[in-house]
Motif scaffolding. Structure first.
Motif, short mmCIF file in Angstrom:
data_model
loop_
_atom_site.label_atom_id
_atom_site.label_comp_id
_atom_site.label_asym_id
_atom_site.label_seq_id
_atom_site.Cartn_x
_atom_site.Cartn_y
_atom_site.Cartn_z
N VAL A 160 6.69 -11.25 0.10
CA VAL A 160 7.45 -10.45 -0.86
C VAL A 160 8.49 -9.66 -0.08
O VAL A 160 8.16 -8.82 0.73
N ARG A 161 9.75 -9.96 -0.31
CA ARG A 161 10.81 -9.29 0.43
C ARG A 161 11.21 -7.96 -0.18
O ARG A 161 11.66 -7.06 0.51
N ASN A 162 11.10 -7.83 -1.49
CA ASN A 162 11.53 -6.61 -2.17
C ASN A 162 10.37 -5.63 -2.25
O ASN A 162 9.47 -5.78 -3.07
N GLN A 163 10.39 -4.66 -1.36
CA GLN A 163 9.33 -3.66 -1.28
C GLN A 163 9.95 -2.28 -1.41
O GLN A 163 10.86 -1.93 -0.67
N PHE A 164 9.46 -1.51 -2.39
CA PHE A 164 10.02 -0.19 -2.68
C PHE A 164 8.93 0.86 -2.53
O PHE A 164 7.98 0.88 -3.31
N ARG A 165 9.06 1.72 -1.55
CA ARG A 165 8.11 2.82 -1.37
C ARG A 165 8.36 3.88 -2.42
O ARG A 165 9.51 4.15 -2.78
N GLY A 166 7.29 4.46 -2.92
CA GLY A 166 7.45 5.51 -3.91
C GLY A 166 6.14 6.19 -4.22
O GLY A 166 5.14 6.00 -3.52
N LYS A 167 6.18 6.99 -5.25
CA LYS A 167 4.99 7.72 -5.72
C LYS A 167 4.76 7.40 -7.18
O LYS A 167 5.72 7.23 -7.95
N VAL A 168 3.49 7.32 -7.56
CA VAL A 168 3.15 7.09 -8.96
C VAL A 168 3.60 8.30 -9.76
O VAL A 168 3.21 9.44 -9.46
N LYS A 169 4.45 8.06 -10.75
CA LYS A 169 4.97 9.15 -11.59
C LYS A 169 4.19 9.26 -12.90
O LYS A 169 3.93 10.35 -13.39
N GLU A 170 3.81 8.11 -13.46
CA GLU A 170 3.10 8.12 -14.74
C GLU A 170 2.19 6.90 -14.83
O GLU A 170 2.53 5.84 -14.32
N ILE A 171 1.04 7.08 -15.48
CA ILE A 171 0.12 5.98 -15.74
C ILE A 171 -0.21 6.00 -17.23
O ILE A 171 -0.66 7.03 -17.76
N SER A 205 -7.59 -2.92 -11.86
CA SER A 205 -6.86 -2.73 -10.61
C SER A 205 -6.47 -1.27 -10.40
O SER A 205 -6.48 -0.78 -9.27
N VAL A 206 -6.12 -0.58 -11.48
CA VAL A 206 -5.81 0.85 -11.38
C VAL A 206 -7.01 1.59 -10.82
O VAL A 206 -6.88 2.42 -9.91
N ARG A 207 -8.20 1.27 -11.34
CA ARG A 207 -9.42 1.91 -10.85
C ARG A 207 -9.72 1.50 -9.41
O ARG A 207 -10.03 2.35 -8.56
N ASP A 208 -9.64 0.19 -9.12
CA ASP A 208 -9.96 -0.30 -7.77
C ASP A 208 -9.03 0.29 -6.71
O ASP A 208 -9.46 0.56 -5.59
N LEU A 209 -7.75 0.46 -7.05
CA LEU A 209 -6.78 1.04 -6.12
C LEU A 209 -6.83 2.57 -6.11
O LEU A 209 -6.16 3.20 -5.31
N ASP A 210 -7.61 3.13 -7.04
CA ASP A 210 -7.74 4.59 -7.18
C ASP A 210 -6.37 5.24 -7.36
O ASP A 210 -6.04 6.24 -6.73
N LEU A 211 -5.54 4.63 -8.23
CA LEU A 211 -4.20 5.15 -8.48
C LEU A 211 -4.25 6.41 -9.33
O LEU A 211 -4.97 6.46 -10.33
N LYS A 212 -3.48 7.39 -8.92
CA LYS A 212 -3.38 8.65 -9.64
C LYS A 212 -1.93 9.10 -9.57
O LYS A 212 -1.16 8.63 -8.73
N ILE A 213 -1.54 10.03 -10.42
CA ILE A 213 -0.20 10.61 -10.35
C ILE A 213 -0.02 11.17 -8.94
O ILE A 213 -0.88 11.89 -8.44
N GLY A 214 1.09 10.83 -8.29
CA GLY A 214 1.38 11.32 -6.95
C GLY A 214 0.91 10.41 -5.83
O GLY A 214 1.25 10.66 -4.67
N SER A 215 0.15 9.36 -6.14
CA SER A 215 -0.29 8.43 -5.10
C SER A 215 0.91 7.76 -4.44
O SER A 215 1.85 7.35 -5.12
N ASP A 216 0.89 7.67 -3.11
CA ASP A 216 1.91 6.93 -2.39
C ASP A 216 1.61 5.44 -2.53
O ASP A 216 0.48 5.00 -2.28
N VAL A 217 2.62 4.67 -2.93
CA VAL A 217 2.43 3.25 -3.16
C VAL A 217 3.65 2.47 -2.68
O VAL A 217 4.69 3.06 -2.36
N VAL A 218 3.51 1.17 -2.63
CA VAL A 218 4.63 0.27 -2.39
C VAL A 218 4.69 -0.67 -3.59
O VAL A 218 3.71 -1.33 -3.91
N ALA A 219 5.83 -0.68 -4.28
CA ALA A 219 6.04 -1.61 -5.39
C ALA A 219 6.57 -2.91 -4.78
O ALA A 219 7.59 -2.92 -4.10
N LEU A 220 5.84 -3.99 -5.00
CA LEU A 220 6.20 -5.30 -4.45
C LEU A 220 6.78 -6.13 -5.58
O LEU A 220 6.11 -6.38 -6.58
#
Length: 71
Positions: free
Chosen positions: A8-19, A45-60
């Motif tokens: 995956v070439r398009n990788q965007f670092r960011g933070k979870v803003k809303e779920i 997957s949201v649970r398995d990744l433990d995603l929360k508002i403010g989590s640092d992520v990479v959007a692929l």
């Protein structure tokens, strides 16, 4: 951080803003320096990744098709 183990070439670092949680799928808004990227992933997957508002992520982003409509 860059994910290189997958093609995956398009990788965007960011933070979870809303779920927006759904029974089966959830919508994740990721705030990047270039704007908001939205992903729909399984709620499991949201649970398995433990995603929360403010989590640092990479959007692929990998797409085999991009459609354009004239306004």
């Amino acid at each position: 951080m860059s994910i290189q183990a997958i093609n995956v070439r398009n990788q965007f670092r960011g933070k979870v803003k809303e779920i927006i949680h759904g029974d089966v799928v959830s919508e994740i808004d990721v705030e990047t320096p270039w704007g908001i990227v939205t992903s729909v992933i399984t709620t499991r997957s949201v649970r398995d990744l433990d995603l929360k508002i403010g989590s640092d992520v990479v959007a692929l982003v990998k797409s085999t098709e991009v459609s354009i409509a004239k306004l």
